[in-house]
Design an enzyme around this catalytic site. Structure first.
Site, mmCIF file in Angstrom:
data_model
loop_
_atom_site.group_PDB
_atom_site.id
_atom_site.type_symbol
_atom_site.label_atom_id
_atom_site.label_comp_id
_atom_site.label_asym_id
_atom_site.label_seq_id
_atom_site.Cartn_x
_atom_site.Cartn_y
_atom_site.Cartn_z
ATOM 1 N N THR A 227 0.828 -1.203 0.000
ATOM 2 C CA THR A 227 0.000 0.000 0.000
ATOM 3 C C THR A 227 0.867 1.260 0.000
ATOM 4 O O THR A 227 0.587 2.225 -0.718
ATOM 5 C CB THR A 227 -0.920 0.029 1.224
ATOM 6 O OG1 THR A 227 -1.576 -1.219 1.341
ATOM 7 C CG2 THR A 227 -1.948 1.134 1.112
ATOM 8 N N THR A 228 1.936 1.252 0.800
ATOM 9 C CA THR A 228 2.840 2.402 0.858
ATOM 10 C C THR A 228 3.519 2.629 -0.483
ATOM 11 O O THR A 228 3.897 3.752 -0.815
ATOM 12 C CB THR A 228 3.880 2.200 1.971
ATOM 13 O OG1 THR A 228 3.204 1.890 3.194
ATOM 14 C CG2 THR A 228 4.729 3.436 2.190
ATOM 15 N N TYR B 45 -13.099 -5.227 -0.396
ATOM 16 C CA TYR B 45 -14.308 -4.897 -1.158
ATOM 17 C C TYR B 45 -15.271 -6.076 -1.294
ATOM 18 O O TYR B 45 -16.472 -5.915 -1.119
ATOM 19 C CB TYR B 45 -13.955 -4.326 -2.554
ATOM 20 C CG TYR B 45 -15.150 -3.710 -3.251
ATOM 21 C CD1 TYR B 45 -15.674 -2.497 -2.817
ATOM 22 C CD2 TYR B 45 -15.760 -4.350 -4.320
ATOM 23 C CE1 TYR B 45 -16.777 -1.934 -3.435
ATOM 24 C CE2 TYR B 45 -16.868 -3.790 -4.950
ATOM 25 C CZ TYR B 45 -17.383 -2.592 -4.505
ATOM 26 O OH TYR B 45 -18.478 -2.040 -5.109
ATOM 27 N N TYR C 230 -1.424 -10.345 5.588
ATOM 28 C CA TYR C 230 -1.551 -8.913 5.904
ATOM 29 C C TYR C 230 -3.004 -8.617 6.251
ATOM 30 O O TYR C 230 -3.866 -8.574 5.391
ATOM 31 C CB TYR C 230 -1.087 -8.099 4.695
ATOM 32 C CG TYR C 230 -1.115 -6.600 4.860
ATOM 33 C CD1 TYR C 230 -1.226 -5.976 6.109
ATOM 34 C CD2 TYR C 230 -1.001 -5.780 3.741
ATOM 35 C CE1 TYR C 230 -1.242 -4.603 6.231
ATOM 36 C CE2 TYR C 230 -1.012 -4.396 3.851
ATOM 37 C CZ TYR C 230 -1.133 -3.806 5.100
ATOM 38 O OH TYR C 230 -1.145 -2.444 5.216
ATOM 39 N N ARG D 222 -8.653 -0.909 5.820
ATOM 40 C CA ARG D 222 -8.667 -0.758 4.367
ATOM 41 C C ARG D 222 -9.501 -1.836 3.682
ATOM 42 O O ARG D 222 -10.152 -1.574 2.679
ATOM 43 C CB ARG D 222 -7.234 -0.797 3.813
ATOM 44 C CG ARG D 222 -6.416 0.449 4.108
ATOM 45 C CD ARG D 222 -5.044 0.357 3.443
ATOM 46 N NE ARG D 222 -4.221 1.530 3.740
ATOM 47 C CZ ARG D 222 -4.174 2.624 3.007
ATOM 48 N NH1 ARG D 222 -4.927 2.720 1.916
ATOM 49 N NH2 ARG D 222 -3.387 3.632 3.336
ATOM 50 N N LYS E 176 1.272 -9.747 9.365
ATOM 51 C CA LYS E 176 1.369 -8.305 9.576
ATOM 52 C C LYS E 176 0.018 -7.867 10.091
ATOM 53 O O LYS E 176 -0.972 -7.843 9.362
ATOM 54 C CB LYS E 176 1.711 -7.573 8.278
ATOM 55 C CG LYS E 176 1.761 -6.042 8.435
ATOM 56 C CD LYS E 176 2.017 -5.349 7.105
ATOM 57 C CE LYS E 176 1.995 -3.825 7.275
ATOM 58 N NZ LYS E 176 2.187 -3.116 5.991
ATOM 59 N N ILE F 187 6.499 -3.923 10.379
ATOM 60 C CA ILE F 187 6.581 -3.651 8.947
ATOM 61 C C ILE F 187 6.179 -2.191 8.825
ATOM 62 O O ILE F 187 5.021 -1.833 8.964
ATOM 63 C CB ILE F 187 5.703 -4.605 8.127
ATOM 64 C CG1 ILE F 187 6.211 -6.045 8.317
ATOM 65 C CG2 ILE F 187 5.728 -4.218 6.640
ATOM 66 C CD1 ILE F 187 5.440 -7.102 7.562
#
Length: 292
Positions: free
Chosen positions: A45-46, A108, A134, A139, A162, A204
């Site tokens: 994402t980053t 989603y 993750y 999100r 994570k 992380i």
């Protein structure tokens, strides 16, 4: 799978025309490896992965693998809300020589726990390198419950989670019930020290782009038994961490990198640059941190 105490979720540098800046990427890699980073996560994402094409992801992964040249482990973010597409990208990243895959919970679609477990099982069956689960309900909307993570830990290639649920209780439950079969890393920089205190392995990180040395010093102090020093560093860096997440990630960290001479370019829409006022607000936090 050993990714160290600090794994940096690396930003993707862009040129003015919006294409990936590989010269800046090389400079960023060297900066991170010299300031406490012990492994790199790319295309997360980053790294603005939602705006990267599959071709861009594969070229970027290949570039980072070659430039790092086995100095630290490389983890590729290859998960999505499409299981078959995740398998395809994971297999192609594995072929490029990554050391592990980071698979986000499907967003989603809102699958139930059985669906999420099946998603991870399918990817694990189709690949051979270690997998980082993750979990980021903020999100993805769905939370991978501790019981599901414990079940997934029985799969040999699923070795790390994570945890970005923000719940220390959830992390503690996972640690208690996996009994060292799974390494738990925080996905929230501010919870690094609290997670270490309950048996977690590390972070992380996003903040390690700019305060990696302090974060590494905090972790080393904790493991050396100097908890007072670790707590002091935690308190000193906490305002910076909060400031880095005041706006959508990686908006602020890209600006913060520019302040230390590591230029990584701008952002891709739908992310936008900080306003002048927002930059001044972060500058105040950063200047106070440097004065400590």
């Amino acid at each position: 799978m050993n990714i160290g105490h600090i794994s940096t979720a690396m930003v993707t540098p862009f040129q003015e025309d919006g294409s990936i800046d590989y010269s800046a990427t090389e400079r960023l890699i060297e900066h991170l490896l010299s300031t406490g980073t012990e492994s790199l996560v790319v295309c997360g994402t980053t790294g603005e992965s939602p705006t990267l094409s599959t071709a861009e992801k594969l070229k970027f992964i290949e570039f980072v693998v070659k430039k790092v040249n086995n100095r630290v482990p490389i983890v590729a973010g290859t998960g999505s809300n499409n299981t078959s597409a995740s398998i395809d990208l994971s297999q192609r990243a594995e072929a490029l020589g990554v050391d592990a895959l980071m698979i986000v919970t499907p967003y989603y679609n809102k699958p139930n726990q059985r669906g999420m477990i099946a998603h991870y099982e399918a990817i694990a069956t189709a690949t051979t390198v270690p997998i980082v689960v993750y979990n980021i309900p903020g999100r993805s909307v769905v939370n991978l419950e501790p019981e599901s993570i414990v079940a997934l830990s029985k799969i040999p290639s699923i070795q790390i989670v994570k945890e970005a649920s923000g719940s220390l209780d959830q992390m503690t439950k996972i640690l208690a019930e996996t009994k060292n079969e799974l390494l738990v890393y925080s996905g929230d920089d501010s919870l690094t020290l609290p997670l270490l205190a309950v048996g977690g392995s590390g972070i992380i990180s996003v903040a390690s782009h700019v305060i990696g040395k302090d974060m590494q010093e905090m972790i080393q102090a904790f493991h050396a038994g100097n908890h007072a020093k670790a707590a002091e560093i935690h308190q000193n860096i906490l305002p910076v961490i909060k400031g880095l997440f005041k706006h959508p990630n990686p908006v602020v960290v890209k600006y913060a990198l520019s302040k230390i001479g590591v230029e990584v370019g701008s952002l891709r829409l739908p992310l936008v640059e900080m306003t002048k006022e927002e930059k001044i607000e972060f500058d105040t936090i950063w200047n106070e941190y440097q004065g400590t």
